[in-house]
Every structure is written in C-alpha cells, then in structure tokens.
Design an enzyme around this catalytic site. Structure first.
Site, PDB file in Angstrom:
ATOM      1  N   TYR A   1       0.977  -1.294  -0.145  1.00  0.00           N
ATOM      2  CA  TYR A   1       0.148   0.028  -0.088  1.00  0.00           C
ATOM      3  C   TYR A   1       0.794   1.261  -0.129  1.00  0.00           C
ATOM      4  O   TYR A   1       1.724   1.405   0.884  1.00  0.00           O
ATOM      5  CB  TYR A   1      -0.802   0.062   1.286  1.00  0.00           C
ATOM      6  CG  TYR A   1      -2.041   1.073   1.312  1.00  0.00           C
ATOM      7  CD1 TYR A   1      -2.293   2.009   0.330  1.00  0.00           C
ATOM      8  CD2 TYR A   1      -2.672   1.474   2.603  1.00  0.00           C
ATOM      9  CE1 TYR A   1      -3.169   2.931   0.444  1.00  0.00           C
ATOM     10  CE2 TYR A   1      -3.512   2.304   2.624  1.00  0.00           C
ATOM     11  CZ  TYR A   1      -3.905   3.029   1.665  1.00  0.00           C
ATOM     12  OH  TYR A   1      -4.774   4.009   1.455  1.00  0.00           O
TER      13      TYR A   1
ATOM     14  N   LYS B   1      -1.837  -1.464  -3.789  1.00  0.00           N
ATOM     15  CA  LYS B   1      -2.975  -0.427  -3.621  1.00  0.00           C
ATOM     16  C   LYS B   1      -2.301   0.956  -3.914  1.00  0.00           C
ATOM     17  O   LYS B   1      -1.509   1.402  -2.883  1.00  0.00           O
ATOM     18  CB  LYS B   1      -3.555  -0.542  -2.293  1.00  0.00           C
ATOM     19  CG  LYS B   1      -4.833   0.411  -2.052  1.00  0.00           C
ATOM     20  CD  LYS B   1      -5.479   0.381  -0.850  1.00  0.00           C
ATOM     21  CE  LYS B   1      -6.242   1.711  -0.397  1.00  0.00           C
ATOM     22  NZ  LYS B   1      -6.850   1.513   0.792  1.00  0.00           N
TER      23      LYS B   1
END
Length: 299
Positions: free
Chosen positions: A140, A168
């Site tokens: 992320y 992400k």
C-alpha cells in the site's frame, strides 16, 4: 480480445469501517453487518483493519477478533484481506502471523508511517513481513499518510518476494503506475476518484471507501469498462461524483464519513469512532446526505 488484467483479490473491494459501541469497545456484530452489506452490494472482497477500520487505535487482539468475525460472516462469499501495516516491523509480523492463523486471504501492508525509513528500510520491512507467512500480500503506497513513497527500485526488488502480488496505489501517478504494473504487480486504485483512470491504464480494480454506499455502482462501472463499454463506465462514474466528493472531499473523511453514510443507509444505528477521530457533526452529516441524494444513493 485483449485479456483482462489479473485480479488476485477480485475487482471491487472496500477498506471497511470497524463498528464500535458507545463505550468504545469493538462491535463485532455491527462489523460483521458492514461486511455482509458490502458483499451483498457488488464486492468481491473486503479489507479489515486498514486506516478506515481505525487500525491505529485497535489492539492485536481486537484485530484478530475483527478478522475472525468478518471471515465468519462473509468468508465463504468474498476474499477477506487483513491490514497488517504498522510502523514497527515486529508488530506487523505479529499481525501477519495472527491473520494467517485466522484464515486471511490476503495481507495489506502499508509503508511504515511517521518514522520515515529509507528505501532500504522500506524494503526490509516488506521482506520481513512478507516472508513471515505464506499469505498473498498487497503493498500500500499512500505517501499522503505515511510521508514515504515506495520507489520504483523498491517495487522492482519487492516483486521478487514470492507472496507479493499487488499494490494499492494512492499516489495517483498514472504513468508511474504503468511502470509498476510492467514489473508484474496487479494494481488497485486506492483513491475512488482515480479508479476509472486506473482501469483505463490497465489497473485491476479498486480498494474503495465510497464502496460503503456505492458498491453496486462501482461494480457496474468496473464491469462496463472491462466489457468495453467505456461510455457507460464514464456515465456511471460521473453519476457517482457527488457521493465521492461527499465521502472523500472533506478534511474529516474516512472512517467518519463511511460510518455516517452507513448510518444514513440503516446498516449501523450510530457513527461512533475512536479518538482522536470525532464523529461527523449534524452539519457534516447533512452535507454527506445531500451528496448521496444527488448521486441517487439515498432518497
């Protein structure tokens, strides 16, 4: 026909809120209800104990209870990804091993925040946590929260780890994202307003916040785009913009707006959050409602 991008965790996921009781304790029934609502409305999976799940304020034991409750509620219908990212590598390893024992389908691993490690430190963190389990990992990248951006060189080295499969992205640099995908990552939009743009650049899907209230609409937009109906996808995206603005366009966004929206939908009967967050006030809720009504999500 061009093959669709790989989606190891499905196409539509939401970083889901964690429900709390008025005394601040975790409401496991309410949390399971949120997960079921999401899966009933277009979702392939959910992410628990991310920032929207207020993970900075939950304990290891609570994270395990939340994951177990959500697995019990929707684990036979959707992938359940556990947020294990912290700014202490040993703590993240502990969370990752707990998540594996409970049966998480994936791990969300954010760049360590606040302590601003070097890229060597970021890679060491990713490697140590990823090698602690056999669970697939989604990195992320959200420098707006962590103050550290993952470099392309770090991405190149991290993809060699057996379990690292996806990212992400909340950086929002589309050209850079294409380079990341060329390294072998499945890329998920980490910002609702960018999802359609990422799909156009080869992205796999989204880890949403607006999905708390617009899961069916995000699913329809994603399906339309991947089926080649780009005009319909743009129409659906445009229709959602007031909701995206309402949920994400205020300073106090995330868990606060997600829970207030769930309260407006009747999924929750409250919008309790843990300090240092504070619930939306009545004026903020009214503005949120107006955006959801304009988007056709509330009457």
């Amino acid at each position: 026909m061009t093959s669709l991008p790989a989606a190891p965790f499905g196409r539509v996921l939401t970083a889901m809120a964690t429900a709390f009781h008025e005394d601040g304790s975790v409401d496991l029934d309410g949390t399971a209800r949120i997960a079921a609502h999401l899966v009933d409305h277009g979702h392939d999976g959910v992410v628990v104990s991310g920032t929207t799940g207020e993970s900075p304020t939950t304990t290891v034991a609570e994270d395990g209870q939340i994951l177990a409750a959500v697995k019990d509620a929707v684990g036979d219908r959707a992938q359940v990804v556990a947020g294990v990212g912290t700014n202490a590598t040993a703590h993240s390893v502990e969370l990752a091993r707990q998540a594996e024992k409970i049966g998480a389908d994936g791990l969300l691993l954010v760049t360590p925040y606040y302590n601003k490690p070097s890229q060597a430190g970021v890679l060491h963190h990713f490697r140590t946590v990823a090698e602690a389990t056999g669970v697939p990992v989604m990195l992320y990248d959200v420098p707006g929260r962590t103050a550290t951006q993952i470099s392309l060189e770090t991405y190149e080295k991290a993809i060699a780890l057996d379990t690292v499969v996806a990212v992400k992205d909340a950086v929002g640099d589309l050209a850079r994202g294409v380079k990341i995908m060329q390294l072998g990552y499945a890329l998920y939009s980490g910002d609702d307003v960018s999802t359609l743009g990422w799909l156009a650049h080869g992205g796999s899907g989204v880890v949403s916040v607006v999905g708390h209230v617009a899961g069916d609409q995000i699913r329809a937009m994603t399906d339309a785009f991947l089926a080649g109906d780009h005009a319909e996808a743009l129409t659906l995206f445009t229709r959602m913009l007031p909701a995206i603005d309402a949920v994400m366009g205020v300073p106090n966004y995330g868990a606060t707006t997600a829970k207030a929206a769930l309260q407006l939908l009747g999924v929750l009967d409250n919008r309790f959050v843990r300090a240092p967050l504070v619930p939306l006030d009545d004026d903020e809720v009214a503005a949120l409602r107006a955006g959801l009504v304009e988007a056709g999500l509330l009457t």
